[in-house]
Design an enzyme around this catalytic site. Sequence first.
Site, PDB file in Angstrom:
ATOM      1  N   TYR B 154     -45.707   1.475  32.263  1.00 40.85           N
ATOM      2  CA  TYR B 154     -44.620   2.441  32.047  1.00 40.85           C
ATOM      3  C   TYR B 154     -44.724   3.614  33.029  1.00 40.85           C
ATOM      4  CZ  TYR B 154     -41.431   5.349  29.198  1.00 40.85           C
ATOM      5  OH  TYR B 154     -40.395   6.126  28.745  1.00 40.85           O
ATOM      6  N   LYS B 158     -42.097   4.696  35.890  1.00 36.03           N
ATOM      7  CA  LYS B 158     -41.443   6.009  35.849  1.00 36.03           C
ATOM      8  C   LYS B 158     -41.763   6.839  37.102  1.00 36.03           C
ATOM      9  CE  LYS B 158     -39.217   5.616  31.946  1.00 36.03           C
ATOM     10  NZ  LYS B 158     -37.730   5.561  31.943  1.00 36.03           N
TER      11      LYS B 158
END
Lengths: 77, 246
Positions: B154, B158
């Site tokens: 993640y 990001k």
Amino acid sequence: MADVFERVKKVIVDRLDVDESKVTMEASFKDDLEADSLDVVELVMELEDEFDMEISDEEAEKISTVGDAVNYINSIQ
Amino acid sequence: MLEGKSALVTGASRGIGRAIALELAKNGAKVAVNYAGSEQKANEVVEEIKKNGGEAFAIQANVSSDADVKDMVKQVIDTFGSLDILVNNAGITRDNLLMRMKEEEFDEVIQTNLKGVFLTTKAVTRQMMRQKSGRIINIASIVGVSGNAGQANYVAAKAGVIGLTKTTAKELATRNVLVNAVAPGFITTDMTDKLPEEAKESMLSMIPLNRLGNPEDIARVVRFLASDDANYMTGQTLHVDGGMVM
């Protein structure tokens, strides 16, 4: 209707702000007309508007000289 | 504030995306509510917008599929006649410690959270360049700046979104297409509700404003970035995190 080359030349002169005499069939956008790759993308979009056609990304990538653009437009018109 | 503008919000059936869709609509934008699987939830968002006098429709697409994305963008432009605002919000989590993280878990998150932003951005670029105006707002995450144990996939995605935001901003600036990111901190949504209680408590202790954020806290900043008030901003990442990462 104006000659395809003349119409392409007008778009190039307006867009890239170059001298008309520099815009020959052999002129390379990047080397002779000092266009960067984004200029070429934008130019292709303006040619699409001028000639009311869509130029695919694959075809657009092959366009590196003024002649390439003129010949491509002639080939499908 | 956004009257006459049309917007596409990905992952808009729930959480932050839902709040963004409602906020943009409340300010006059027509909104395409994208969803991947939650059709009913997406329809509820559309109903809520219409109930308040707004214009919206739901549209299914998996943002990690190029074909889906192209169809979606075409349909939005055909319906609204323009596309002024893209909010790349769709995202998933597959949390695990790096040592235990499976290759599929890494790939899935990168596909949706990073490649999805690339594909959707690419698909709207032609339209926005032609319009000589547009706003692209990417929902990153504060962990993309700070890192976070248990979220290697993640965080990588990001952080990638933040880099993608800057590059897209540079490439599209001459055409007046402005690209910014919002990095939410700890926001109460279905996604964060899944986190273990102790993780939540330890995060709270790191938030100077001493509260979790609401989806609306993010939505209002997105509305600002979509508006004329943000005319001179591009390539930025706004931290909306109660002061967690400064």
